[in-house]
Write a protein that holds these residues in place. Structure first.
Motif, PDB file in Angstrom:
ATOM      1  N   MET A  77     -75.153 -36.674 -79.431  1.00 50.18           N
ATOM      2  CA  MET A  77     -74.456 -37.730 -80.133  1.00 50.18           C
ATOM      3  C   MET A  77     -73.188 -38.140 -79.388  1.00 50.18           C
ATOM      4  N   ILE A  78     -72.436 -37.149 -78.927  1.00 48.70           N
ATOM      5  CA  ILE A  78     -71.190 -37.443 -78.221  1.00 48.70           C
ATOM      6  C   ILE A  78     -71.488 -38.176 -76.910  1.00 48.70           C
ATOM      7  N   THR A  79     -72.510 -37.708 -76.163  1.00 53.31           N
ATOM      8  CA  THR A  79     -72.793 -38.367 -74.883  1.00 53.31           C
ATOM      9  C   THR A  79     -73.284 -39.789 -75.089  1.00 53.31           C
ATOM     10  N   TYR A  80     -74.091 -40.006 -76.132  1.00 51.78           N
ATOM     11  CA  TYR A  80     -74.589 -41.361 -76.380  1.00 51.78           C
ATOM     12  C   TYR A  80     -73.409 -42.286 -76.663  1.00 51.78           C
ATOM     13  N   ALA A  81     -72.492 -41.829 -77.519  1.00 53.17           N
ATOM     14  CA  ALA A  81     -71.345 -42.655 -77.875  1.00 53.17           C
ATOM     15  C   ALA A  81     -70.472 -42.927 -76.653  1.00 53.17           C
ATOM     16  N   VAL A  82     -70.283 -41.896 -75.813  1.00 56.18           N
ATOM     17  CA  VAL A  82     -69.478 -42.088 -74.612  1.00 56.18           C
ATOM     18  C   VAL A  82     -70.149 -43.098 -73.682  1.00 56.18           C
ATOM     19  N   ALA A  83     -71.475 -42.978 -73.519  1.00 59.93           N
ATOM     20  CA  ALA A  83     -72.207 -43.906 -72.652  1.00 59.93           C
ATOM     21  C   ALA A  83     -72.063 -45.337 -73.163  1.00 59.93           C
ATOM     22  N   LYS A  84     -72.145 -45.482 -74.488  1.00 56.64           N
ATOM     23  CA  LYS A  84     -72.054 -46.821 -75.058  1.00 56.64           C
ATOM     24  C   LYS A  84     -70.639 -47.386 -74.896  1.00 56.64           C
TER      25      LYS A  84
END
Lengths: 324, 502
Positions: free
Chosen positions: B278-285
């Motif tokens: 979840m954290i990586t997805y949000a950071v990528a976005k």
């Protein structure tokens, strides 16, 4: 007796084999030679936990020593804080081909109410070992002995679950020593060890097996043992009773059957469990391996022990306000 | 450092013995299928296989169980992409863009990215595990209840990024998820909460039951088979069944950040792979130039979480190997496996059993390579699922899903619960509520609750400790920045725009 004729699907093969060997023996005579069906050992928890390892070790020792003419199958029924597994065992009333191990949730979950069973709904067979708890601190802690607990303020002790042996022992400790140690529940023993190592908890209770490696590695310091006798591997660690505190609570490794099983079945299993408890295989594969205390209890003594244990939990849960 | 690599090379050589190779391949393939099967995740997979592999010799048994663990991380993404159902909780974020890609006909490309991301995430995780295990372990135990509360606050602050078009709807979904996370025995005082008078809910609501209902069943309830078949059929092209290296290379940045963040969060006690994805997805976005593509089939949206969940699975092994304590539900079962084969896990494992540890690490490298080969070969076959007509596909999927759910606890109650969540998911879909925040609430809520309550029990109700831990303060500040980022960005743009207009 009627239930002995009931052939479950799982034991159908064994039944056929029996028929093949002795096709002319009348059914009644066969029923007398208990056990004629495979035995299912129900574990009310997942694979890899303490009660599962116990079950599989018992099954292996029985197989190695050829104590049973049939096979013992270990079946895991986790979920509902033990309720799923013990409900399942309880539903086989009168069927002596089912048995199960006794864990903490065996007593505590039914005390919360709403269950169709409690500890009295099962037939005690026997106990094979017991495991004391060691009270430990982080080796960097200022607490060097039990007496230091009295002068220290605002201490936190870990527990695996809210209603658990660790919580029970901590309440006994507070009562006996007049301390105000607060119990912080975690979800697993490993989490508690991590929290003590990281300084987020001051104290914890652990079975010898959990604690010895940490003590040997110099990470934890043992303070006292919750049993009348000292632990073989830690001869210098005193026990609570010898220090004058009435804290004597161990985890019983006990086995029960559903209610209403025939008396012959109970007598049969008392014999089997006694042979297990006294065997070298058991000593090697379980007692020495996990540093537990040798013990054998028969059905009657286990019944008494179960009653006492349940009332200890009941008293603690009343103090915690979980029961009225 | 050099010594470590020497030990590792020896380990890889030892792991190349036929018995261990067979064990690894067996474990990896079983893990792949268990991961792909909605309902059963890596924890269940390792538990199912444990009694079976105990018969192997000790090292081979643990190598096989390890194979199940990382194999299932590969498999979880497959179901997420092809059916829109997360095969396990760590694949939830993969559904968002992976399923959108599959619906667009690019299943092969999405699977290719998922495989590459799994491999790269796995490799980064493994290298960090083999080189810095002991150092990282001592850093990880610094995270107590206070710090875990802060990590969860940070993760939840990112939900605003994931909520879709309408942040309010995302927030409401999150609240519903947080509430569902409170069902079951209270973790601190032990009384049953919202149990509907039944012991079935004592252990809370299983992630997979909710996920299967909200994602899988809801989608199926929503499909009107008769009308859908003609128009919705996507054109079938052989090219779409194959992984596409160029698209993989384009995601290099997300693969890198996903692997590193995934590993770090995976090490933390109880945070787990799902929070990591979840954290990586949000950071990528957040880092993307055009964040609008996320949610509509962005390759980066598959790359980031799939790299993260594989890296996290190795991160969670660090406390096990270095301290002898489990870092996740799956490693708790693995630890039981170590006990059963006669090994004593503990802080001395590296010293007392070096051959065992390095052989196992070696087997992880081999297993990852094997999984890449297996999954690439399977990709065309799997990707063609996306082109099967719903009329043929859905009955099979419903049967598999029902079996998966039933086999968690042998409980029909769970199957009924999944069907009920399907209805809720259908209503949410019709009203435009995204399902992901609800799922995240269910997974992260209980960790947040435990963090807060353990802290307060320990301090007798004094909340000031939350602001005495430097780690926590940094994370709280980062959460505030994340929450107000849209406002801050607007402000910065205005600042920049002003001199230009003057």
């Amino acid at each position: 007796m009627v239930n002995e004729f009931k052939i479950s699907r799982r034991s159908f093969g064994a039944g056929l084999a029996a028929l093949g060997i002795a096709p002319l023996v009348p059914r009644l005579a066969r029923a007398a030679t208990y056990p004629d069906k495979n035995i299912t050992y129900v574990v009310a928890a997942g694979v890899g936990g303490g009660s599962d390892i116990l079950a599989r070790t018992v099954a292996r020792v029985i197989e190695d020593k050829k104590l049973l003419p049939v096979t013992m199958i270990v079946e895991n029924r986790p979920g509902g804080s033990g309720a799923i597994g013990y409900n399942y065992l309880n539903s086989h009333e009168g069927d002596a081909s089912y048995l199960g191990g006794v864990g903490v949730s065996f007593f505590t979950t039914p005390l919360l109410g709403k269950m169709r069973y409690n500890y009295k709904s099962f037939t005690p067979l026997g106990a094979l070992a017991r495991s004391p708890y060691i009270l430990v601190v982080n080796s960097g802690s200022d607490i060097k002995s039990l007496d230091d607990l009295k002068s220290a303020s605002s201490l936190r002790v870990g527990s695996v679950g809210a209603v658990a042996d660790e919580a029970l022992l901590s309440h006994l400790l507070n009562k006996e020593m007049g301390t105000q140690i607060r119990v912080v529940p975690y979800d697993g023993g490993g989490e508690v060890i991590g929290a003590v190592l990281g300084g987020h908890l001051d104290l914890m209770w652990g079975n010898p097996n959990e604690m010895l490696e940490q003590v040997r590695a110099g990470k934890m310091r043992p303070l006292a043992v919750s049993a009348p006798e000292r632990i073989k591997e830690l001869p210098e660690v005193p026990t609570f009773p010898e220090l004058g505190y009435d804290i004597n609570h161990t985890q019983l490794r006990a086995i029960v059957m559903p209610a209403g099983v025939p008396a012959e079945a109970v007598a049969y299993w008392e014999g089997v469990l006694k042979s297990v408890a006294e065997s070298d295989e058991w000593r090697e594969a379980y007692l020495d391996r996990f540093n537990e205390i040798p013990l054998y209890l028969d059905s009657a003594s286990l019944a008494k022990e179960m009653e006492a244990t349940s009332s200890r939990y009941e008293a603690m849960m009343k103090e915690l306000g979980l029961l009225k | 450092m050099l010594e470590t690599w020497g030990l590792l090379l020896n380990g890889i050589a030892a792991a190349s013995s036929p018995t261990i190779l067979i064990a690894v391949a067996f474990g990896a393939v079983v893990g792949l299928f268990i991961g792909a099967l909605p309902g059963l995740g890596p924890t269940a997979g390792v538990a199912i296989l444990l009694p079976l592999v105990i018969g192997f010799d000790g090292t081979a048994a643990v190598a096989a169980l390890g194979g199940v663990y990382y194999g299932s991380q590969y498999g979880g993404g497959v179901t997420a992409i092809l059916l829109g159902i997360p095969g396990d909780s760590a694949a939830t974020m993969t559904v968002i863009d992976g399923y959108a890609l599959a619906k667009r006909g690019e299943a092969g490309a999405a699977l290719g990215i998922s495989i590459a991301a799994s491999f790269i995430g796995g490799l980064v995780g493994l290298i960090l595990l083999t080189t810095f295990a002991t150092t990282i372990a001592s850093a990880a135990i610094a995270f107590g209840p206070v710090e875990m509360t802060a990590v969860m606050v940070f993760a939840l602050s990112l939900v605003s990024v994931l909520g879709g078009k309408d942040p309010i709807k995302g927030l409401l979904g999150l609240c519903l998820g947080l509430w569902l996370g409170t069902v079951g025995l209270d973790p601190i005082v032990g009384i049953p909460r919202f149990d509907l008078g039944s012991a079935h809910l004592f252990d809370g609501i299983e992630f997979s039951i909710l996920a299967v209902g909200l994602f899988g069943l809801a989608e199926m309830y929503n499909t009107h088979l008769g009308e859908a078949e003609g128009e919705n059929q996507i054109r079938f092209r052989m090219r779409d069944l194959l992984p596409q290296p160029r698209k993989i290379i384009r995601c290099w940045r997300e693969l890198g950040t996903g692997s590193v963040i995934g590993f770090i969060v995976g090490v933390l006690p109880g945070a787990g792979a799902t929070a990591a994805t979840m954290i990586t997805y949000a950071v990528a976005k957040r880092m993307a130039k055009d964040p609008e593509r996320f949610g509509n089939g962005a390759y980066e949206g598959v790359a980031a979480p799939e790299a993260a969940n594989n890296a996290a699975s190795y991160g969670s092994m660090i406390p096990m190997f270095a301290l002898g304590i489990p870092g996740s539900g799956t490693t708790a079962v693995l630890l039981g496996g170590l006990l059963m084969i006669g090994l004593q896990p503990g802080p001395m494992l590296f010293q007392t059993q070096p051959d065992f540890v390095w052989t196992i690490f070696g087997s992880f490298y081999i297993g990852n390579l094997a999984l890449v080969a297996i999954t690439i070969l399977l990709t065309p076959l799997l990707a063609s699922c996306a082109f099967v007509k719903p009329g043929y596909l859905f009955p099979a999927v419903i049967a598999i899903v029902a079996f998966g759910i039933y086999s968690i606890n042998y409980s029909m109650f769970d199957v009924m619960l999944a069907m009920a969540f399907g209805v809720i998911g259908y209503v949410m879909m019709k009203l435009g509520y995204p399902p992901v925040p609800l799922i995240l609430g269910l997974i992260l809520g209980p960790i947040l609750e435990r963090g807060i309550r353990r802290t307060l029990v320990g301090t007798n109700g004094d909340p000031s400790v939350f602001f005495q831990s430097p780690i926590a303060v940094v994370l709280f500040l980062a959460s505030a920045v994340m929450l107000f980022w849209p406002l801050i960005r607007k402000q910065i743009r205005n600042q920049r725009a002003r001199p230009a207009t003057n």
